[in-house]
Design an enzyme around this catalytic site. Structure first.
Site, PDB file in Angstrom:
ATOM      1  N   HIS A 100     -16.307  73.151 -15.260  1.00 20.95           N
ATOM      2  CA  HIS A 100     -15.117  73.358 -14.428  1.00 20.95           C
ATOM      3  C   HIS A 100     -14.819  72.080 -13.649  1.00 20.95           C
ATOM      4  CE1 HIS A 100     -12.544  74.881 -11.239  1.00 20.95           C
ATOM      5  NE2 HIS A 100     -12.290  75.915 -12.025  1.00 20.95           N
ATOM      6  N   GLU A 149      -7.093  73.415 -17.811  1.00 20.91           N
ATOM      7  CA  GLU A 149      -6.851  73.589 -16.380  1.00 20.91           C
ATOM      8  C   GLU A 149      -6.433  72.242 -15.774  1.00 20.91           C
ATOM      9  OE1 GLU A 149      -9.012  77.330 -14.841  1.00 20.91           O
ATOM     10  OE2 GLU A 149     -10.293  75.607 -14.494  1.00 20.91           O
TER      11      GLU A 149
HETATM   12  P1  PGA Z   1      -6.943  79.101  -9.314  1.00 24.09           P
HETATM   13  O1  PGA Z   1      -8.240  78.492 -10.037  1.00 24.09           O
HETATM   14  O2  PGA Z   1      -6.507  80.290 -10.127  1.00 24.09           O
HETATM   15  O3  PGA Z   1      -7.437  79.472  -7.937  1.00 24.09           O
HETATM   16  O4  PGA Z   1      -5.904  78.032  -9.300  1.00 24.09           O
HETATM   17  C1  PGA Z   1      -8.375  78.497 -11.409  1.00 24.09           C
HETATM   18  C2  PGA Z   1      -9.701  77.911 -11.753  1.00 24.09           C
HETATM   19  O5  PGA Z   1     -10.111  76.964 -11.078  1.00 24.09           O
HETATM   20  O6  PGA Z   1     -10.399  78.382 -12.667  1.00 24.09           O
END
Ligand code: PGA
Length: 229
Positions: A100, A149
């Site tokens: 992540h 992401e």
């Molecule tokens: P968020 O985070 O939905 O709070 O933007 C997504 C993630 O970091 O997996």
């Protein structure tokens, strides 16, 4: 379109460290009673402290949720103080978020470490979901699930457009056409926008952070996802 191993859209709840034990208990009882898994595959990713709460509620009530973790160690068992090896998690989790962006940034995780984490997860029959900020970040061998992401979208309320997310997913699937690849979108997903991502053909699901920690909002996210089916 659905990713490998499933013909359903995947909704991953990344609880990060938003939950304590009482909150997790309440969340499980409310979401568990109100949500059906029709057409979706729900993976809940608690921290290691609330993991037994999630497992216990699923076992006691036969909730149709899968369980994931938010990380695994790049090492096996041994002299690795503070780490949690994949082997110790294999009875508790079948999925793992790996690499992540918060771990890359705050904990210095490199692409090499992430590749090791993928190996460790696979050896313990845990399916890794590797997070990437764009299509240039390498996806290690043995990884069949990716979460796109973009950094600007995580926790900001400023999501990427579904069109662009779909385009990145397409690029990733073409680039790694040697293997089946499921691609999720993550970054400021809410009940208002979730359907727009799932309606795009190259996206196989969503990874939801902050909004997943709110039980009412998460129920709305699942219900909105099921509307398309
Ligand atoms: P968020 O985070 O939905 O709070 O933007 C997504 C993630 O970091 O997996």
């Amino acid at each position: 379109m659905a990713g490998p191993e499933t013909n359903k859209n995947m909704i991953v709840a990344n609880w990060k460290t938003y939950m304590d034990i009482p909150k997790a208990q309440e969340w499980m009882s409310i979401v568990g009673e109100q949500v059906s898994p029709d057409g979706v595959m729900i993976v809940i990713c608690p921290d290691y402290i609330t993991l037994p709460v999630v497992k216990g509620a699923i076992a006691a009530n036969n909730y149709q949720f899968l369980v994931g973790v938010q990380d695994v160690s790049p090492y096996g068992e041994g002299a690795y103080t503070g780490e949690v090896p994949a082997k110790s998690l294999s009875g508790s989790a079948s999925w793992a978020i790996v690499g992540h962006s918060e771990r890359r940034k705050l904990f210095g995780e490199t692409d090499e470490m992430i590749a090791e984490k993928v190996n460790q997860a696979n050896e313990s029959n845990i399916t890794p979901i590797v997070c990437v900020p764009g299509s240039d970040t390498p996806i290690p061998p043995g990884c069949n699930w990716v979460a796109y992401e973009p950094l600007f979208a995580i926790g900001t309320g400023n999501p990427d457009t579904p069109e662009n997310a779909n385009q990145v997913a397409k690029t990733l699937k073409e680039k790694y056409s040697d293997r089946p690849l499921g691609v999720l979108y993550g970054g400021s997903v809410t009940s208002k926008n979730v359907k727009s991502y799932l309606d795009h053909p190259y996206l196989d699901g969503v990874l939801v952070g902050k909004a997943s920690s709110d039980q009412d909002e998460f129920i709305k996210i699942v219900k909105a996802s099921q509307e398309k089916i």
